[in-house]
Design a protein around this motif. Structure first.
Motif, PDB file in Angstrom:
ATOM      1  N   SER A  54      96.844  15.018  39.698  1.00 30.83           N
ATOM      2  CA  SER A  54      95.977  16.309  39.654  1.00 30.83           C
ATOM      3  C   SER A  54      96.480  17.200  40.984  1.00 30.83           C
ATOM      4  N   SER A  90      95.770  18.166  35.842  1.00 32.30           N
ATOM      5  CA  SER A  90      94.394  18.278  36.649  1.00 32.30           C
ATOM      6  C   SER A  90      95.185  19.341  37.020  1.00 32.30           C
ATOM      7  N   PRO A 104      91.070  16.925  33.814  1.00 29.12           N
ATOM      8  CA  PRO A 104      91.911  16.093  33.057  1.00 29.12           C
ATOM      9  C   PRO A 104      92.120  15.650  31.778  1.00 29.12           C
TER      10      PRO A 104
END
Length: 180
Positions: A54, A90, A104
């Motif tokens: 992320s 993400s 995601p």
């Protein structure tokens, strides 16, 4: 990104460093170039680990100066085609508020879509990393794979409204997830 190949080390590992010039003509910052390489050769072909990453992107007002946001977006856009199709990624941006750019998902064949989303990021507002960072950790945890590199990557110019201890404490709830 490194622009040259460092020489193969005589010993098992080589560490190279060099101070670069200014980031651009208006900046007060300089670049420290660091390279690490080894003389290790695998007996079989190398398979990179799966990725579950992320990206937390600071798009506060301070990122407008010295072409920071443009350089960050350019680096991300150059990175996207290099991501494996099975990577789970993400993207979250933050200033005074947190914005989920991309929930995601597997990269798959969506590199062009991801690049478009990154291009839309604009700087403005304050700098509140906490909620964005917590959301990123939650995204990585929700998709946790013990055989993958599970990581939160913070992309910021370094200043935040929260005390460092508050940010450190928020990360303690996720001991199996790395943060850079």
């Amino acid at each position: 990104f490194a622009k040259k190949q460092f020489p193969k080390p005589v010993k098992k590992i080589g560490i190279h460093h060099r101070w670069g010039g200014k980031v651009n003509a208006n900046s007060k910052e300089a670049v420290l170039e660091i390279g690490i390489n080894t003389n290790y050769t695998a007996a079989h072909s190398y398979m990179p680990p799966k990725l579950n990453v992320s990206f937390v992107i600071d798009n506060s007002g301070s990122m407008a100066g010295y072409e920071r946001i443009e350089r960050l977006k350019d680096a991300l856009i150059k990175m996207v085609p290099r991501l494996p199709e099975d990577a789970t990624v993400s993207f979250i941006s933050y200033n005074s508020v947190t914005t989920i750019i991309l929930n995601p998902q597997k990269v798959g064949k969506t590199q062009a879509d991801i690049t478009s989303l990154i291009n839309e990021i604009q700087p403005g507002g304050g700098t509140n990393m906490l909620e964005a960072m917590q959301k990123a950790y939650q995204f990585v945890e929700d998709n946790f794979d013990p055989k993958a590199l599970n990581k939160v990557i913070l992309l910021t110019d370094g200043w935040d409204e929260n005390e460092v201890l508050v940010l450190e404490n928020a990360q303690k709830h996720f001991p199996t997830i790395e943060c850079s």
